[in-house]
Each structure stands twice: as C-alpha cells, then as structure tokens.
Design an enzyme around this catalytic site. Structure first.
Site, short mmCIF file in Angstrom:
data_model
loop_
_atom_site.label_atom_id
_atom_site.label_comp_id
_atom_site.label_asym_id
_atom_site.label_seq_id
_atom_site.Cartn_x
_atom_site.Cartn_y
_atom_site.Cartn_z
N ASP A 1 2.54 1.52 3.15
CA ASP A 1 2.95 1.12 4.22
C ASP A 1 5.40 1.80 3.90
O ASP A 1 5.36 1.48 4.93
CB ASP A 1 3.28 -0.35 3.15
N HIS B 1 1.26 -1.18 -0.07
CA HIS B 1 -0.42 0.00 0.11
C HIS B 1 1.22 1.60 0.10
O HIS B 1 2.22 1.26 0.89
CB HIS B 1 -1.07 0.54 1.31
#
Ligand code: XUL
Ligand code: CO
Length: 442
Positions: free
Chosen positions: A107, A104
C-alpha cells in the site's frame, strides 16, 4: 505535512453532539470524554486502513475506477503516486483525529523489479512514514505484507505448492516485519490472503497447513530476535478469495495456534464482515476469542447480509457496536489492539468528503456502542442474571465438579438426587428488552 492540501475545505473534525446537522462533525465520538476509567479515545483506539482509503479506487469486477484521487492524478510515476498518497493519508489521519493507522507493505511502497529493489523502496517509504508519524503523532497499530495481489501468489504464499514462492513470501514478510519494528508498530498481522485452496483435487491439505505453521513459527522467531515486543495477529476469514481459507474462524485459528505452540505470541484480529461470511455473529467471534484468551484487535466494518461477499462497509449498527464493545469492556479493553476501519466507501460515493463521512459514521457508531456497553456493565444488566444462572456451580457438588473433584460415577450417582429438578426460564425476551431499553438512552 506535505505542501499540497489533498482535502481542501475540510478542517479538523470536531465533536458537535447529536443535535448538530454538520455531516463533518462527530455526534457521539467525544475523544476526551471519560467513560468508566478511561477516555473514549483510549477505549476505542481507532485506526484508518491505508489500503481501502488511499489505494482503492472504486474498481469492481464490472467497472473501472470511479475514485479519481488527486494523489494519483498529479503524479508522474508510481513512486510519486506513493509519495503524494502518503501526504494525503497523514493529512487525512490528522484531520479525522485518529491515533492509529494500519498498512500493507505494497500500500505504502510500490514493488520493484527484484525482491532487493522492493525492499529498498519500502525502506525509503518507511523512513518517510516515520517522519510523518513524528510530525503528526499518529502511530502504527499494525503492519502486514500483501501476499495476495501479485500473480506469483495465485496458489498461496506460505501454503504455495512451490518452495520458491514460499521463500519469496518469507523475503517479503521479513521486510514487512522490519518495517513494522522501525515504525514502532504495536502488532503484526497475518491475513492469509490465499492460504487455502480452490480445489481439493490438486491440494495436499495436510502439507499446506504444516507449511503455514512452519512459516509462522519461523517468522515469529525472527521478529522476536529483532526485538519485536508487539502482538502477532491472525485474521480469520472463511473464504474469498479462495474457496476454503485455512484460518476459517476464531475457533479454527485457536485450535491451530494451540497445536503448533503459537498461542503465547499470536492473537486474533477479528473482522466483523469475515465473521458474517463464516456464518457467525461478530460478537460470537469476539466472545470466543475472549474465552480462549486470544482476543487481540478488531477490523471494524460490516457486511451486507444479503450478499455473500466481503463488502467492507463502514459499521453503522449501534446494536452491533454495543454488543461488540460490551465484550471488549468485559475482556478488559484493548491492549495492543484497536478498532481498525477495514472499510471502504462505496464505488458510487465519489466526493472527497465521503471518505470522512464514512469514518465519522463508524467512529460515532462505536462511540455510541461504548456508551451503551458501559451502561450495561454499570447497571449489571446481564452479569447479575448470568451469575445467578450458573450459581449452582458456586458451592457444594457443583463447585466440586468444576474443580474436577467428582468422578463420573459420583456425578452420575448425584443425578439420582435431582430427578425432580424442574425447569427455569432463560428469560431471553426480557434480556433483549433490557438491552433495547439501554440502547436508546444516548
Ligand atoms: C481482507 C482483509 C485484509 C486484511 C489485511 O479481507 O480483511 O485487508 O485486513 O490483509
Ligand atoms: Co481485515
């Protein structure tokens, strides 16, 4: 490689075979071994999930972090954490020997003060990841945007009742699509983190679903315009965090894609634990996707059947992996997709080696499953039975029915000829026994 080693004392994980008692070795995953016409690694296309492996810290609703990662401990600020985290991640991918990862936006790169700043930070980390990919040969299976952690998304992203939040979500998805393209990602995933509702009393369901479709159509058009050739995935999940998520299961997603003309570009990313939450077997979701022509990729994990939530454990059951790989082989294997370990080690698994051991177990489980599935196919254990079972549709009136050549009146009148058809066993127990017979021949 970064200068610091984050997993000292652990080298490249090797195949040592089923007799090895080294926990840091593969028992069944032998990447170069030819299974059918392909190498094991090309069948399985393993990916590591950035979020569970490098961002999660063991926190649960009842307790503080237990995974005290060195990439967090040694850093002075969130940017440094993210830099060290990326070094640790690529060290891990290389030592484990996976070819892919998935991430993501958040992240990889911390959120800035404004959307513009967030995008700039993301771009910096994408450049860094690009270098790391080149250095290590590790590739991006898919990218995605985290549209569920920030409080602004508490009522959804594309389905948020406020237009401003929808626009902010689009801003974030656009940057995540650009990042995925820049990193050569083979896919882009939409998991509707909070695309659903908590109470029907405050929800215009029809409008929210239309907004979701509008959002996906325009995101698809944007990505294609930018030259993205990969697959878009929707990852079904029935609930959690919302009470009812719109992308409930594969069948629901298929209907939605078809209704809005998205079925040429979008496939499904099927997660085992999500299937279970939807009341389905993992293999049911895979077979449904295969039958509907939208099989794309897999989030490989498992749930805890006696808990009603997404425990995201590493896959472990050879029975389940064999069934899953049997469907994957029948559908012709992965094209853009792969097996992404959307799984995390338990809160109380606190040794750095545990992250390797979790992945090794999952990789061995799917390698064993692949071998079993290949044998089931080679021996035509079920396919010959199924062929015979439906053979009355292969010729004569059965074939005419399949082609649509029989009116309902003719079909009904033919019924009078079959008054004494009798019954034929479906042989479930026999087939289950045959499955087990192959299962244990590793
Ligand atoms: C959540 C989940 C996500 C998606 C990506 O249940 O599975 O991690 O895989 O957003
Ligand atoms: Co997932």
């Amino acid at each position: 490689m970064g200068t610091k080693e984050y997993f000292p004392g652990i080298g490249k994980i090797k195949f040592e075979g089923a007799e090895s008692d080294n926990p840091l070795s593969f028992k069944f995953y032998d990447p170069e071994k030819i299974i059918g016409k392909k190498k094991m690694k090309d069948h399985l296309r393993f990916a590591v999930a950035y979020w569970h492996s490098f961002c999660a810290d063991g926190t649960d609703p009842f307790g503080a972090a237990t995974h005290l990662h060195p990439w967090v401990a040694d850093a002075k600020n969130p940017i440094e954490v993210a830099e060290h985290r990326m070094d640790a991640a690529f060290e891990f991918f290389s030592k484990l020997g996976v070819e892919f990862y998935a991430f993501h936006d958040r992240d990889m790169a911390p959120e800035g003060e404004t959307p513009v700043e967030s995008e700039k930070i993301l771009q910096t980390f994408v450049a860094r990841a690009k270098d790391k990919q080149q250095e290590t040969g590790v590739k991006l299976l898919w990218g995605t945007a985290n549209l569920f952690t920030h409080p602004r998304f508490m009522n959804g992203a594309a389905t948020n009742p406020e237009f401003g939040v929808v626009a902010l979500a689009a801003n974030q998805v656009k940057a995540a699509i650009d990042a995925t393209i820049e990193l050569g990602g083979l896919g882009y995933t939409f998991w509707g983190g909070r695309e659903g509702y908590m109470s029907i009393l405050n929800t215009d369901l029809k409008r929210e679903k239309e907004h979701l479709a509008r959002f996906l159509i325009s995101a698809r058009d944007y990505a294609r315009k930018q030259g993205f050739k990969g697959a878009f995935y929707i990852e079904p999940k029935p609930c959690e965090p919302t009470k009812h998520q719109y992308d409930r299961d594969v069948e629901t997603v298929a209907g939605f894609l078809h209704m809005y003309g998205l079925d040429q570009d979008f496939k499904v990313n099927i997660e085992a634990n999500h299937a279970e939450l939807a009341g389905h077997d993992f293999v049911h979701e895979l077979e449904t996707a295969a039958a509907l022509g939208i099989f794309g990729s897999v989030d490989a994990n498992r749930g805890e059947p006696r808990n009603g939530w997404d425990t995201d454990q590493f896959p472990h059951s050879y029975y389940e992996t064999a069934l899953a790989m049997y469907t994957v082989l029948k559908v012709g294997g992965f094209t853009t997709g792969g097996l992404n370990f959307d799984a995390k080690i338990r809160r109380n698994s606190t040794d750095p080696a545990d992250l390797f051991i979790g992945h090794i177990g999952g990789m061995d489980a799917f390698a064993a499953g692949l071998e079993i599935a290949q044998r089931l196919i080679e021996k035509a254990v079920f396919s010959s039975f199924i062929k015979e079972r439906y053979s009355s549709f292969d010729s004569g009136d059965g074939a005419r029915f399949e082609k649509g050549d029989l009116s309902f009146e003719v079909l009904a009148s033919l019924g009078t000829e079959y008054g004494t058809i009798g019954i034929r066993s479906a042989k479930q127990e026999l087939l289950e026994n045959l499955f087990n017979q192959q299962l244990l021949r590793l």
